[in-house]
Design a protein around this motif. Structure first.
Motif, PDB file in Angstrom:
ATOM      1  N   GLN A  67       4.994   2.264   5.300  1.00 30.06           N
ATOM      2  CA  GLN A  67       5.146   2.271   3.843  1.00 30.06           C
ATOM      3  C   GLN A  67       4.568   0.992   3.249  1.00 30.06           C
ATOM      4  O   GLN A  67       3.837   1.038   2.263  1.00 30.06           O
ATOM      5  CB  GLN A  67       6.631   2.403   3.484  1.00 30.06           C
ATOM      6  CG  GLN A  67       6.931   2.331   2.016  1.00 30.06           C
ATOM      7  CD  GLN A  67       6.678   3.617   1.294  1.00 30.06           C
ATOM      8  OE1 GLN A  67       6.566   4.673   1.900  1.00 30.06           O
ATOM      9  NE2 GLN A  67       6.571   3.549  -0.014  1.00 30.06           N
ATOM     10  N   ILE A  70       0.479   0.874   4.213  1.00 33.24           N
ATOM     11  CA  ILE A  70      -0.407   1.848   3.576  1.00 33.24           C
ATOM     12  C   ILE A  70      -0.178   1.914   2.076  1.00 33.24           C
ATOM     13  O   ILE A  70      -1.103   1.725   1.283  1.00 33.24           O
ATOM     14  CB  ILE A  70      -0.243   3.232   4.226  1.00 33.24           C
ATOM     15  CG1 ILE A  70      -0.747   3.175   5.659  1.00 33.24           C
ATOM     16  CG2 ILE A  70      -0.987   4.289   3.435  1.00 33.24           C
ATOM     17  CD1 ILE A  70      -0.557   4.426   6.446  1.00 33.24           C
ATOM     18  N   TYR A  71       1.045   2.182   1.652  1.00 34.25           N
ATOM     19  CA  TYR A  71       1.263   2.389   0.222  1.00 34.25           C
ATOM     20  C   TYR A  71       1.254   1.081  -0.558  1.00 34.25           C
ATOM     21  O   TYR A  71       0.519   0.938  -1.528  1.00 34.25           O
ATOM     22  CB  TYR A  71       2.567   3.150  -0.015  1.00 34.25           C
ATOM     23  CG  TYR A  71       2.451   4.596   0.334  1.00 34.25           C
ATOM     24  CD1 TYR A  71       1.676   5.438  -0.441  1.00 34.25           C
ATOM     25  CD2 TYR A  71       3.079   5.116   1.444  1.00 34.25           C
ATOM     26  CE1 TYR A  71       1.543   6.768  -0.125  1.00 34.25           C
ATOM     27  CE2 TYR A  71       2.947   6.447   1.780  1.00 34.25           C
ATOM     28  CZ  TYR A  71       2.183   7.267   0.988  1.00 34.25           C
ATOM     29  OH  TYR A  71       2.050   8.578   1.310  1.00 34.25           O
ATOM     30  N   SER A  72       2.078   0.136  -0.140  1.00 31.23           N
ATOM     31  CA  SER A  72       2.160  -1.104  -0.911  1.00 31.23           C
ATOM     32  C   SER A  72       0.869  -1.905  -0.817  1.00 31.23           C
ATOM     33  O   SER A  72       0.498  -2.585  -1.767  1.00 31.23           O
ATOM     34  CB  SER A  72       3.320  -1.959  -0.416  1.00 31.23           C
ATOM     35  OG  SER A  72       4.519  -1.251  -0.561  1.00 31.23           O
ATOM     36  N   ALA A  74      -2.606  -0.855   0.891  1.00 27.49           N
ATOM     37  CA  ALA A  74      -3.904  -0.193   0.751  1.00 27.49           C
ATOM     38  C   ALA A  74      -4.019   0.625  -0.529  1.00 27.49           C
ATOM     39  O   ALA A  74      -5.017   0.517  -1.249  1.00 27.49           O
ATOM     40  CB  ALA A  74      -4.150   0.695   1.973  1.00 27.49           C
ATOM     41  N   ILE A  75      -3.033   1.440  -0.831  1.00 32.91           N
ATOM     42  CA  ILE A  75      -3.129   2.298  -2.019  1.00 32.91           C
ATOM     43  C   ILE A  75      -3.123   1.457  -3.291  1.00 32.91           C
ATOM     44  O   ILE A  75      -3.896   1.708  -4.225  1.00 32.91           O
ATOM     45  CB  ILE A  75      -1.985   3.332  -2.032  1.00 32.91           C
ATOM     46  CG1 ILE A  75      -2.054   4.234  -0.798  1.00 32.91           C
ATOM     47  CG2 ILE A  75      -1.989   4.143  -3.308  1.00 32.91           C
ATOM     48  CD1 ILE A  75      -3.295   5.094  -0.721  1.00 32.91           C
ATOM     49  N   SER A  76      -2.281   0.430  -3.338  1.00 32.91           N
ATOM     50  CA  SER A  76      -2.246  -0.424  -4.531  1.00 32.91           C
ATOM     51  C   SER A  76      -3.566  -1.160  -4.723  1.00 32.91           C
ATOM     52  O   SER A  76      -4.079  -1.237  -5.841  1.00 32.91           O
ATOM     53  CB  SER A  76      -1.095  -1.420  -4.429  1.00 32.91           C
ATOM     54  OG  SER A  76       0.131  -0.731  -4.379  1.00 32.91           O
ATOM     55  N   LEU A  78      -6.487  -0.214  -3.599  1.00 38.33           N
ATOM     56  CA  LEU A  78      -7.474   0.807  -3.963  1.00 38.33           C
ATOM     57  C   LEU A  78      -7.372   1.162  -5.441  1.00 38.33           C
ATOM     58  O   LEU A  78      -8.394   1.315  -6.124  1.00 38.33           O
ATOM     59  CB  LEU A  78      -7.268   2.052  -3.090  1.00 38.33           C
ATOM     60  CG  LEU A  78      -8.267   3.185  -3.262  1.00 38.33           C
ATOM     61  CD1 LEU A  78      -9.637   2.748  -2.768  1.00 38.33           C
ATOM     62  CD2 LEU A  78      -7.811   4.402  -2.509  1.00 38.33           C
ATOM     63  N   MET A  79      -6.157   1.276  -5.953  1.00 40.21           N
ATOM     64  CA  MET A  79      -5.989   1.570  -7.379  1.00 40.21           C
ATOM     65  C   MET A  79      -6.488   0.422  -8.242  1.00 40.21           C
ATOM     66  O   MET A  79      -7.107   0.648  -9.284  1.00 40.21           O
ATOM     67  CB  MET A  79      -4.525   1.858  -7.683  1.00 40.21           C
ATOM     68  CG  MET A  79      -4.037   3.170  -7.159  1.00 40.21           C
ATOM     69  SD  MET A  79      -2.298   3.347  -7.544  1.00 40.21           S
ATOM     70  CE  MET A  79      -2.076   5.076  -7.255  1.00 40.21           C
TER      71      MET A  79
END
Length: 174
Positions: A67, A70-72, A74-76, A78-79
């Motif tokens: 979590q 990846i989410y905190s 990579a996704i952040s 990327l956004m």
């Protein structure tokens, strides 16, 4: 009823759960109510991090690590890159709605009250949960034995989505 709350807050694990749950809910509410996209992204990252804290409390360290990673992470990021690379003409300001926040607060308080009442009146059976010795090894065994086809289908789906995003980005440049 107050005795149940006192018994709940007597454990440090329950207090940590309460804090992480409030942070997750607060981050989600801020994400929905803020107007600037970067601020919304920071609130979303707070929600991701607090969810990782909840996973640690539930003894799911691998899921918490994923979590955060990846989410905190990579996704952040990327956004943020997506926001920085796109053109913004100007942010539109919504018209003021004076009753919107009041109705939102009343609805949230009502939902909290209903959930609180249901939890207080529910009779839950107690049982002993025996966690495996190594959560990560058990997840790996299940992932590559019983769930190998959905795992591979997800990798194909993510690859197709990535290629589609590249094609759409190339079209916008032309």
């Amino acid at each position: 009823m107050l005795a149940n709350i006192g018994a709940f807050l007597s454990s440090g694990e329950n207090i940590a759960f309460f804090v992480f749950a409030l942070m997750a809910i607060g981050g989600a509410i801020f994400m929905l109510s803020l107007t600037k996209v970067v601020h919304m992204l920071v609130a979303l990252a707070l929600t991701f991090l607090s969810m990782a804290g909840l996973y640690v409390i539930l003894d799911a360290e691998f899921v918490a690590f994923v979590q955060i990673l990846i989410y905190s992470g990579a996704i952040s990021i990327l956004m943020i890159f997506g926001i920085m690379m796109t053109k913004h003409q100007g942010e539109e300001i919504e018209p003021k709605r004076p009753w919107h926040n009041a109705l939102l607060f009343i609805g949230a308080a009502g939902l909290f009250g209903i959930i609180f009442y249901v939890i207080q009146t529910a009779t839950l059976t107690t049982g002993e949960f025996k966690a495996p010795e190594d959560n990560t090894m058990e997840i790996g065994k299940l992932l590559f034995s019983q769930h190998v086809i959905p795992f591979e289908l997800m990798s194909v789906l993510l690859t197709v989505a990535f290629i589609g995003a590249i094609i759409i980005a190339k079209r916008e440049e032309e």
